[in-house]
Every structure is written in C-alpha cells, then in structure tokens.
Design an enzyme around this catalytic site. Sequence first.
Site, mmCIF file in Angstrom:
data_model
loop_
_atom_site.group_PDB
_atom_site.id
_atom_site.type_symbol
_atom_site.label_atom_id
_atom_site.label_comp_id
_atom_site.label_asym_id
_atom_site.label_seq_id
_atom_site.Cartn_x
_atom_site.Cartn_y
_atom_site.Cartn_z
ATOM 1 N N LYS A 144 0.829 -1.201 0.000
ATOM 2 C CA LYS A 144 0.000 0.000 0.000
ATOM 3 C C LYS A 144 0.866 1.255 0.000
ATOM 4 O O LYS A 144 0.657 2.173 -0.798
ATOM 5 C CB LYS A 144 -0.902 -0.026 1.234
ATOM 6 N N ARG A 185 -3.440 3.166 8.653
ATOM 7 C CA ARG A 185 -3.728 1.819 8.177
ATOM 8 C C ARG A 185 -2.474 1.005 7.965
ATOM 9 O O ARG A 185 -1.391 1.532 7.771
ATOM 10 C CB ARG A 185 -4.556 1.851 6.893
ATOM 11 N N GLY A 202 -8.520 -7.541 4.829
ATOM 12 C CA GLY A 202 -9.278 -7.624 6.064
ATOM 13 C C GLY A 202 -8.481 -8.058 7.280
ATOM 14 O O GLY A 202 -9.023 -8.139 8.373
ATOM 15 N N MET A 258 -5.687 -6.638 8.659
ATOM 16 C CA MET A 258 -5.214 -5.557 9.507
ATOM 17 C C MET A 258 -6.268 -4.453 9.549
ATOM 18 O O MET A 258 -6.952 -4.208 8.580
ATOM 19 C CB MET A 258 -3.929 -4.972 8.927
ATOM 20 N N ARG A 304 -3.572 -1.584 -6.248
ATOM 21 C CA ARG A 304 -2.733 -2.777 -6.163
ATOM 22 C C ARG A 304 -3.151 -3.725 -7.283
ATOM 23 O O ARG A 304 -4.240 -3.598 -7.836
ATOM 24 C CB ARG A 304 -2.910 -3.464 -4.815
ATOM 25 N N HIS A 361 -16.277 -8.898 1.801
ATOM 26 C CA HIS A 361 -15.212 -9.797 2.283
ATOM 27 C C HIS A 361 -15.320 -11.176 1.640
ATOM 28 O O HIS A 361 -14.359 -11.705 1.098
ATOM 29 C CB HIS A 361 -15.295 -9.906 3.807
ATOM 30 N N ARG A 394 6.280 -49.579 -12.405
ATOM 31 C CA ARG A 394 6.947 -50.036 -11.182
ATOM 32 C C ARG A 394 6.520 -51.452 -10.846
ATOM 33 O O ARG A 394 5.327 -51.758 -10.834
ATOM 34 C CB ARG A 394 6.588 -49.097 -10.029
ATOM 35 N N SER A 408 14.189 -42.596 -10.850
ATOM 36 C CA SER A 408 13.009 -41.787 -10.581
ATOM 37 C C SER A 408 12.994 -41.564 -9.078
ATOM 38 O O SER A 408 12.982 -42.516 -8.300
ATOM 39 C CB SER A 408 11.752 -42.525 -11.032
ATOM 40 N N THR A 459 9.974 -39.331 -3.976
ATOM 41 C CA THR A 459 10.211 -38.408 -2.854
ATOM 42 C C THR A 459 9.231 -38.594 -1.705
ATOM 43 O O THR A 459 9.443 -38.025 -0.644
ATOM 44 C CB THR A 459 10.201 -36.946 -3.341
ATOM 45 N N ASN A 460 8.175 -39.368 -1.896
ATOM 46 C CA ASN A 460 7.306 -39.649 -0.741
ATOM 47 C C ASN A 460 8.062 -40.509 0.274
ATOM 48 O O ASN A 460 8.202 -40.142 1.438
ATOM 49 C CB ASN A 460 6.038 -40.391 -1.166
ATOM 50 N N ASP A 461 8.553 -41.649 -0.207
ATOM 51 C CA ASP A 461 9.310 -42.517 0.695
ATOM 52 C C ASP A 461 10.628 -41.870 1.104
ATOM 53 O O ASP A 461 11.065 -42.007 2.239
ATOM 54 C CB ASP A 461 9.580 -43.874 0.022
ATOM 55 N N CYS A 479 8.807 -38.729 -9.108
ATOM 56 C CA CYS A 479 7.443 -39.223 -9.215
ATOM 57 C C CYS A 479 6.661 -39.125 -7.899
ATOM 58 O O CYS A 479 5.564 -39.632 -7.791
ATOM 59 C CB CYS A 479 7.424 -40.654 -9.730
ATOM 60 N N TYR A 514 12.515 -34.619 -16.134
ATOM 61 C CA TYR A 514 11.067 -34.446 -16.079
ATOM 62 C C TYR A 514 10.564 -34.523 -14.643
ATOM 63 O O TYR A 514 11.273 -34.997 -13.755
ATOM 64 C CB TYR A 514 10.370 -35.523 -16.934
HETATM 65 P P1 ADP Z 1 -7.951 -2.614 3.665
HETATM 66 O O1 ADP Z 1 -6.539 -3.026 3.587
HETATM 67 O O2 ADP Z 1 -8.780 -3.460 4.548
HETATM 68 O O3 ADP Z 1 -8.533 -2.358 2.320
HETATM 69 P P2 ADP Z 1 -7.483 0.176 3.891
HETATM 70 O O4 ADP Z 1 -6.223 0.512 4.585
HETATM 71 O O5 ADP Z 1 -7.444 0.205 2.433
HETATM 72 O O6 ADP Z 1 -7.969 -1.216 4.417
HETATM 73 O O7 ADP Z 1 -8.589 1.156 4.416
HETATM 74 C C1 ADP Z 1 -9.931 0.867 4.375
HETATM 75 C C2 ADP Z 1 -10.728 1.987 3.815
HETATM 76 O O8 ADP Z 1 -10.536 3.158 4.564
HETATM 77 C C3 ADP Z 1 -10.359 2.384 2.421
HETATM 78 O O9 ADP Z 1 -11.017 1.614 1.506
HETATM 79 C C4 ADP Z 1 -10.826 3.805 2.330
HETATM 80 O O10 ADP Z 1 -12.141 3.859 1.890
HETATM 81 C C5 ADP Z 1 -10.720 4.278 3.741
HETATM 82 N N1 ADP Z 1 -9.579 5.183 3.852
HETATM 83 C C6 ADP Z 1 -8.289 4.872 4.027
HETATM 84 N N2 ADP Z 1 -7.516 5.971 4.034
HETATM 85 C C7 ADP Z 1 -8.336 7.027 3.869
HETATM 86 C C8 ADP Z 1 -8.140 8.415 3.762
HETATM 87 N N3 ADP Z 1 -6.948 8.962 3.822
HETATM 88 N N4 ADP Z 1 -9.235 9.185 3.586
HETATM 89 C C9 ADP Z 1 -10.450 8.639 3.507
HETATM 90 N N5 ADP Z 1 -10.702 7.352 3.580
HETATM 91 C C10 ADP Z 1 -9.661 6.523 3.755
HETATM 92 MG MG MG Z 2 7.893 -45.931 -2.514
HETATM 93 MG MG MG Z 3 -7.939 -1.186 1.099
#
Ligand code: ADP
Ligand code: MG
Ligand code: MG
Length: 904
Positions: A27, A100, A109, A111, A372, A490, A650, A796, A799-801, A863, A883
């Site tokens: 990020k 963040r 989700g 952090m 991203r 999510h 085998r 061959s 790698t299991n054994d 294998c 192979y």
């Molecule tokens: P996640 O990794 O869970 O997507 P983010 O760090 O992207 O969490 O933050 C979650 C949300 O918070 C973002 O989608 C955005 O809408 C809001 N947010 C983050 N930074 C700002 C900011 N500087 N101003 C307004 N909204 C923000």
């Molecule tokens: Mg064997």
């Molecule tokens: Mg985000």
Amino acid sequence: MSNKRVYTFGNGQAEGKADMKNLLGGKGANLAEMNLIGVPVPAGFTITTEVCTEYNLKGKEAVVELMKAEVEAGVAATEKVMNAKFGSTGEAFPLLLSVRSGARASMPGMMNTVLNLGMNDDAVKIIAEKSGNEQFAYDSYRRFIHMYGDVVMGVEAEEGQHNPFEVVLDELKESKGYKLDTELTVEDLKVLVEGYKAVVREHAGVDFPTNPWDQLWGAVCAVFDSWNTERAILYRRMEQIPDEWGTAVNVQAMVYGNMGETSATGVCFSRDAATGEDQFNGEYLINAQGEDVVAGVRTPLEITTIGSKRWAERNGTSEEDRKANFLSMEEAMPELYAELNETQQKLEDHYSDMQDMEFTIQDGKLWMLQTRAGKRTGAAMVKMAIDMLAEGMIDEKTAVLRQEPNKLDELLHPVFDGAAIAAAKELSKGLPASPGAATGQVVFSAEAAEQWAADGKKVILVRRETSPEDLKGMYAAEGILTERGGMTSHAAVVARGMGKCCISSAAGLTVSGKSMSIDGVEYKEGDFISLNGTTGIVYEGKVATITPSLDGDFGKMMELAEKNTRMYVRTNADSPADAQTAREFGAKGIGLCRTEHMFFEGDRIWKMREMILAETVEGREEALAKLLPIQREDFYGILKAMDGFGVTIRLLDPPLHEFTPNDLESQKEMAEKLGVDVKVVTEKVEGLHEFNPMLGHRGCRLGNTYPEITVMQARAIIEAACDLKKEGFDPKPEIMVPLIGTVKELKMQEELIRSTAAKVFEEKGMKVDYMVGTMIEIPRAALTANEVAEVAEFFSFGTNDLTQMTFGYSRDDAGKFLPIYIEKGILKQDPFQALDQTGVGQLVEMGCEKGRSARPELKLGICGEHGGEPSSVEFCHRTGLDYVSCSPFRVPIARLAAAQANLR
Ligand code: ADP
Ligand code: MG
Ligand code: MG
C-alpha cells in the site's frame, strides 16, 4: 536496516516508489508511486516494515522513542500540504488522519484501519463550523470512536453478544424508526458520540483518549500489534507469508466521502476480476466513508452504466426503477466518473496489470486511496495475461511468470452439466461473486464447515456475511453463500482469491442460527444445494458436473509454457483413462504406473491371494500364470494410451499383507473360496504380520525373495509391448525396480528382467526397446547413486518414501504431530507437500550428480507427490532433472511451474 524509518508522500512528490514494497509494504509503495505519476493522493507518510520488526524485538516504548522525531516531521509535512493542523484548537482546520496497515503482500481484512484520527470535542466543533456541515463533523466523530474503540482499545463483542457500539446504534435507530445510518440527524449523532464514549468507558475501563498524539501513537502501535493477531497469523500460514516480513503503517490525511451528496466512496477494478473481461467495474456509495462499501451496511451501486444494467437484469430490476433508485456513478456524477475512468486506465497502463483501486470523492474532488494488482480467479488470470500479451502491454515472459500455477486448478475442475442445470430447480439468485460450480450440504458456521469437511463431506458454507474469522471454514467449503454483501464484500474478495465459488446477497435468503430460509422455505444443516458462482444462481439439491474444455486462452497459455520450458512433465497413472486425461493436459509419458492397484479389481484379488497362500515356487508360479494375461492386458492398455512416450512401470511394491483380509469373516470366505482350511489362512495372515510394514517385506525385497513375481510382471510388460509393436504402435516401456538400497538388490532384479525379456523376444521372434531403472527412495540409494547407476538406465526419485525415510516420519502416522509442528514453527511446511529442499533435496542433488558421474546419459525424474507442487518443480528444474511426474489434474500446473522455473 537503514536509519530512515519514515517516508513521506504528497503533492506530487514522494520519498518512496513502487519497487520499495519490501520496505514500505504494498500500500505504502503504491501510494508513493501514485503521487509520482500525478494521481491525486492525500498527503501522508509510511512507517517502514523494518520498524515493525524492530517493534517486535525492542518493544513499544523504545521504538516510539526511536521514530518520534521522524513521525512528527511527517505530520508537519502533511499539515503543510493539506493546509490543516493536527490537534488544532484554534484558527486552523483540524487535520484528521487515517492510520492503516500495509504488508508486502496484500492481506485483505487482516489488519485494521482507523479513520478520522485526531478527532475530539474541540476538533469536531471547529470542523463543523469551518465546513458548515455539522452532520459530517459528528458523523466522522462517531465513526472514529467506534473504529478506534474497536481496533485500538479492543472494545469488541463478547462471546455470543452483539458489538456494543452496534447495540447503541441499533437501539437509537430503532427508537427513531430509521433503517439507514444516513437517516441519523445531527442531534442523533451527538447522542451517539456520547453513547459511544460511555461504551468505551464501560468496556475498556478508561476514558476515550482526547489528545490527538496519544491517539496517533495508540493507533500506530495497534497496527504493529495486529501483525501478531491470531487471524493475521492464520492468513500468513495459509498463504505462506513469512512472519518476519512485518507490516508498514500508512498515516495519511483524511479525505471525506461523507460530506453530503457531492461526496462518495468506492472500490473499482480495471478489468473484471471474475472473468478477466476488459471492462472497468466497481461499486460506490454516495455520502459514505471508508469500509461502508465493503461492509454491507448499505447496498453499494455500480460505477459503470453497463455494470448497472447487468446488475439490474440479474436482479430483476426494471430500467425505470434502476434509473430512479440505482443510478451508476457514470450517470450520477458523469464528470467525476470520466476522471476516475481516466485514472484507472492510467494506473493499469502504468503497472501493466489489472488494478484494484479505492477512491473517495470529497465535495466534487476525486482522491485515490489505494491501488494494487487485483486478486483474480484462475480463469481471469489466464484471460488477462493472454489479452494483455495481444494488446502488447506485456511480453511472453511476463505473461507466463504472472500466472499462479496452483490457480489453474480452478480451470481444470468440473462445471455444471448443461442438461442437469436446465432441469435443476432454481432457489434464488444473488451476485456472482466468484465463479465455479459447487454442490454440497449446507452448514452455517466455519467450525461446522471444517468438521464436516474433515469427515469427508462436501459442504456449502452459508453465512449472513463473512468475516476473517470464517477463513478456515471458507477453505474447507466447496462454495460460499451469503445473505448480504456486494461484489467487493469480504466473502467475494476472499473467495475469488481462493478460487472458491461464491454467491453473495442471495435474494430471499435469511440466515438464522443453524437454518436458513429462502422465500419462506426452511433449509437445515445437511440439506443439499448447488451454487453456480458464474451466474449467481442457487439450485436445490445436487446438480451433476462435467469436466471443462481446455482450449481457448488456457490452450494459448499452455503453448507459451511449452515454448519456454526445458523440463517436461509426465503423469502418475495406473489406468488407460487416467493416461488419456493426462495426455490431453499435455503429459509426455508416465512417470509412475503402480501395478498393485491392478490386483484388486474384480476377482483378480483371488488369484493374488492364491499366489500368496502358495507354499512352493511351483504353487506360486501356477497362480502367477493366471495373473499374467490380466497384467499383460493392463500394460497393453496403458502403453497404447501413451503411445510414443515413455511409460515407467513399477514392479510390485506393497507388503503382501495388504492383499489379505484382516477380519475372521473375510478370512473364512477366503479359505472357502480357495478350498483350504481357515487355519491355513489365519496362519498365513499372522505370518505376514509386520511391526513396521513400510520398512518391511516390500518393494524389491519381494522380487528378490519371490523372483517369480518379477518374472511374471516383466513378461507381461514385454509381451504387451511386442503385441503393440506388431500392430504398428511405438511402445516405450521403462521397468522400474522399487525400494532398492544397495546396487545388488537392483542387479538381481535387472538380471531377471533382462533374461525374461530375452526369452520373450526369442519366443516372439522380435524385439522392442525397453529400459531398466530404479526408484531412488531410500537414502542409501542416493548416497551410493554412482554404484546404482552402473546398473540403472534411469532414476526416478520417489520423494514420498525418500521424505519419510530421511525425516524418519511415518507418513501414515505423521498426522498426529505434523500440524502441531507447523503451528509451532518447527517446520515451515509439510515436507510431504512441498519438497524439503535443504534436507531431502540434498539427497536428490547427490543422486543426480553421482548418478550422472557414472552414467552421463542417465535419465532423471521425480514421481512423488512433489512433482506437481510448484516450488518443488522449480527445485527439480534447478537440479537438472529431465522431467517431473504428477497426477493427471496437476499436469498443467507442473507444466506452467516448469516454464516459470526456466524463465526465472
Ligand atoms: P484494507 O486493507 O482493509 O482495504 P485500507 O487501509 O485500504 O484497508 O482502508 C480501508 C478503507 O478506509 C479504504 O477503503 C478507504 O475507503 C478508507 N480510507 C483509508 N484511508 C483514507 C483516507 N486517507 N481518507 C479517507 N478514507 C480513507
Ligand atoms: Mg515408494
Ligand atoms: Mg484497502
């Protein structure tokens, strides 16, 4: 580590850039990069991932002291760009911050984010006054207390209770008869703020912090702490992200999507993450902030008109209704839409990859908050790469390297049969959140999903909405169905990442406890349903599936892999049908054909048992003579299916007790059938008993004690090959002796095989080419590979054994401790899944080197199960194997991994 702990960005400038992900997290690096390429991003700064590691080592106080001056300078720089003051009590507009996390790899989700930080009783008044928008000021305040209270102060729902903030909010809404948060008045929001403060006092035992700096340090440390929460650790385990990486902290000026009708917030993708279609898409909400779009509090709207129309059609919404109530951003905010569209294209072009972006519109101005590379389904991954290659956006190497080999799995697995689906009864329609077909029994909790799946049942996890706590259950389920949530919820995002079929916001669905109802009809735990994640339709009962076709983009990707590979891929197959499937997937031969399975089918087992019961060589030979034609037929079929390619067969490997019955009832049956006294059978079974069968009388030890078995099998193979050659085919048998530890064990078997072959050739008056080689699966064989290679034409690596014997872990018993070892970090990975390159790998390397020193043209392959696991395939490439061989459905994955290894 370097001494610089904080990197600032803003106003078109940045100290970091995109390739600094390791230091700044994904990020942070992209926030910096967006600044550099002229995309509007609110100013701020990133505290590096190295500080997180430092924090874990030295503790809170020491690290706060170390970074204090730099963080203060970062805040000052942000104040300057944004023309606002952090902790303002007077003239200046108060600067509020978002804090963040951001690790190297995106962890959706995992952090937590804190928004509107810096807010307190003073700031809210100044903001209300200066913005002339009291509603917005108090809305931001209540959001802040809720988020900060939750994330930093740990005010959460207690076992079986609702979140205390939500309780206060719901009570207020109920007393006023509101449905939506947006109906709250200024006075309501003020009441809420006080109510939330009381919640904090009650649950955390302290007052909510009013000093912005205390708030900031609290939030920064909470981000670092969240690296070690249970769910973050779980996600890292599943995605194999090292614990040492740490997370960065992004502190950034807030921009406000909750300032009224000219403000909004949203999430968008430059291409379709589910199908790969080159169609900009996403969701937005007017007058909203932060996670509102993904949280499912309000139903988000489509960004593009085309998306909006598609949504309406799926949803059965009339065009009239759509225009009145569900306008796309393209229609509602055309100018801002145009700017957003331009920006998404700019970002995709800049990164040459599909982007997943977050944005906020503050009073008519667009701000980007994140970009991203977007998570995608296997099908989308392939399509996008092939499309981008054709568009000239990326080259062949990038197209191949960008594939996640394991994700191809999704393309190889069944889809619903057209006729079955036409006949199936539709129960509901929801958002096609993640494509694919799934049939299973419904369960309503992640724990149940895990348990049922562990019992071998196929389950559909049904939830109101999912949260990170549901991850394990989502992994265990065939598919996921939710009552709420949009395309970017999510459940949707995580399911697409996992390649699991998912339908969200299913119409008419209500989930409560251990049951659900769809349009009033009850469904209980264990009832069967089917999901089509591609169309969003939920069906009643089980629906039949078929194997998908593999041409089109998938075929093109495989061609690219073929063109760029050194190593080739074989398959492990025991039947002509498996061999055929694997051939269609591009297998060039069979790396392991096990013969023992052939003895179980139909009444063959009785001939085998007759052989086992025989007390003399003659008796065994007599029984084996009955097995010979059957074996010959099996080998004929498999050699024919792999015509023109090598087929490694085998010789009999498992201990003989595996062919005899254990219980008295079946032993009686056996005695009767073979016309002997039951005592003879029981004594035989007792005689075959071993304390440690895996290290017992098996593999070549059988062939060396009962040479007649080897003779029969060799004869069956060579005769089948002769028959095929006569018919104009090109059979290439490779006879493999299992479980040798000394060259003598192999030598004796080789002589038997060669003399048998010579006999057959003489009888038939013809010859076929064949090879004799061995499996390297006992450490001693690897250690003496130069001696072994004097006799073996090929190796061959079994790698299991080899893993079992190198670690001394019994594969059948390791389930008791391996999971604990992995949990405790004693082992990073299950060595039976991914080859242990440091230990077992050395034996493979040694085997290759020593083997080739004695016989330079020695053919080398693997294998074990590892032959289809990408990191192991890469190792095999580096080690110089010819192979890898894996199960039919993993062949494309191995081919891609082999090409990637070659390109890296
Ligand atoms: P996640 O990794 O869970 O997507 P983010 O760090 O992207 O969490 O933050 C979650 C949300 O918070 C973002 O989608 C955005 O809408 C809001 N947010 C983050 N930074 C700002 C900011 N500087 N101003 C307004 N909204 C923000
Ligand atoms: Mg064997
Ligand atoms: Mg985000």
